[in-house]
Design an enzyme around this catalytic site. Sequence first.
Site, short mmCIF file in Angstrom:
data_model
loop_
_atom_site.label_atom_id
_atom_site.label_comp_id
_atom_site.label_asym_id
_atom_site.label_seq_id
_atom_site.Cartn_x
_atom_site.Cartn_y
_atom_site.Cartn_z
CG ASN A 1 38.81 -6.30 -12.89
OD1 ASN A 1 38.09 -5.32 -13.01
ND2 ASN A 1 39.15 -6.79 -11.72
CG ASP B 1 38.06 -1.52 -5.22
OD1 ASP B 1 37.77 -1.80 -6.40
OD2 ASP B 1 38.91 -2.15 -4.57
CG HIS C 1 33.45 -11.49 -5.07
ND1 HIS C 1 33.95 -11.88 -6.28
CD2 HIS C 1 34.32 -10.56 -4.58
CE1 HIS C 1 35.08 -11.22 -6.52
NE2 HIS C 1 35.32 -10.41 -5.50
CG HIS D 1 45.28 -2.86 -7.70
ND1 HIS D 1 44.07 -3.43 -7.34
CD2 HIS D 1 46.18 -3.36 -6.82
CE1 HIS D 1 44.25 -4.22 -6.29
NE2 HIS D 1 45.53 -4.19 -5.97
CG HIS E 1 42.40 0.51 -4.28
ND1 HIS E 1 43.72 0.35 -4.59
CD2 HIS E 1 41.71 -0.30 -5.12
CE1 HIS E 1 43.83 -0.51 -5.59
NE2 HIS E 1 42.62 -0.92 -5.91
CG HIS F 1 35.72 -3.84 -9.84
ND1 HIS F 1 36.75 -4.17 -10.69
CD2 HIS F 1 36.29 -3.07 -8.86
CE1 HIS F 1 37.89 -3.63 -10.25
NE2 HIS F 1 37.62 -2.96 -9.13
CG PHE F 2 28.75 -1.67 -11.82
CD1 PHE F 2 29.10 -1.65 -10.48
CD2 PHE F 2 28.08 -0.58 -12.35
CE1 PHE F 2 28.77 -0.56 -9.67
CE2 PHE F 2 27.73 0.51 -11.54
CZ PHE F 2 28.08 0.53 -10.21
#
Length: 445
Positions: A94, A310, A314, A178, A236, A62-63
């Site tokens: 997302n 994964d 943040h 997921h 995951h 998630h970049f």
Amino acid sequence: MSTLLIKNATIVNEGKKFNGSVLIENDVIKQIITNDELPAADKQMDATGLLLLPGAIDDQVHFREPGLTHKANIKSESRAAVAGGITSFMEMPNTKPQATTHEVLEEKYKIAAASSAANYSFFLGATNDNIDEILKTNPQTVCGVKVFMGSSTGNMLVDNEAILSRIFAECPTLIATHCEDEDTIQENTTIYKNKFGEDMPFKYHPVIRSAEACYKSSKKASDLARKHGARLHILHLSSAEELELLDQGMPLSEKKVTGEVCVHHLWFTDADYDKYGSRIKWNPAVKAESDRNALRKGLLNDILDVVATDHAPHTIEEKNNKYFSAPSGGPLVQHALVSMLEMVKQGIFSYELVTQKMSHNPAILFQIDKRGFIREGYKADLVLVDPNSSWEVKPENILYKCGWSPFEGTTFSHKVMHTLVNGQLAYTNDKVNESIRGERLSFDR
């Protein structure tokens, strides 16, 4: 035409570890040499004492671009990836806006073409109302369709049973899921929120997001896949029980239900929550030592197919909140390969297995065109690692935009020295080459 000779390396590739040299011509591997008759080349690199591995392929990151770029962006995180020996990534939908249409998806490809240091692909996200977009997906140019069967960051839960059935019956490409059962999680949340209020200890994260929640959702996904003949990849996996749901006892290329395990579920256990708190709060949760041991054994037994990250950064300010306000996820691409190699030193895995699960198998599983192996005619995505160069993870050597790592304070025995992306040095001697750009992955489907 330009040529580069990497000589005297310890090559780890396709189940073997041997001394050799590799000749690169432009962006491809021209020749693998196992004798002393070395060809001429424009440039040479002496790799004596270094491991030469195919670049790692991370099938889940998630970049955060577009829309969440205060946490990360494609440029910053791809730079961290190549510094960690990851030469290709597949990124999740997302973001803001969510990548649930091909128009939004192609915008992400444009951003990556202009800024990514590594090769890239992007998942289209499934929702309860975008089946038409899913059906338009080109399997040759898009890595897959992501289905959240448990809500996580971004609230993309697909819970319409009729739509789920249509996705599994009609999706033209690989489905990545997921899997956490939302009802189970909400029931557990109510129980523990009533007990602790806002001062919930982080150690209850795997009790709330329990093994039962994971199994129930993964079972539903695998049942749907087998009913409709879909190609399912469960992301995951975090519990011992889920492993029975995967296809076993056959070559990876013949499996229809495959599984990914992430580095953090192989490294940490629930005994670590008191020390690390929110820094190891992931969805699905890090669980018991027995689960970690089962996941490690699942890799060794070829039940689990790939290792990924994964990677989900943040800001530290966001992570430093109390349990219910602290978001799940953490940054991992810079430290995933070296943590796996550390487990080699600990006697848990072998170099050959790490290469299989982080390079070869992602390429086989996603049918990536000419990457993931050290083979003549394949793209020169390569990593040179010093197995005897101890270093400590500190804020000053962390390349993530968020500036922190769950591995801070950890000393690794292996160090990434050089990373080549399409035959070009994207990372060398602790520096990222800012001029290198990766390529869009293509798929031989």
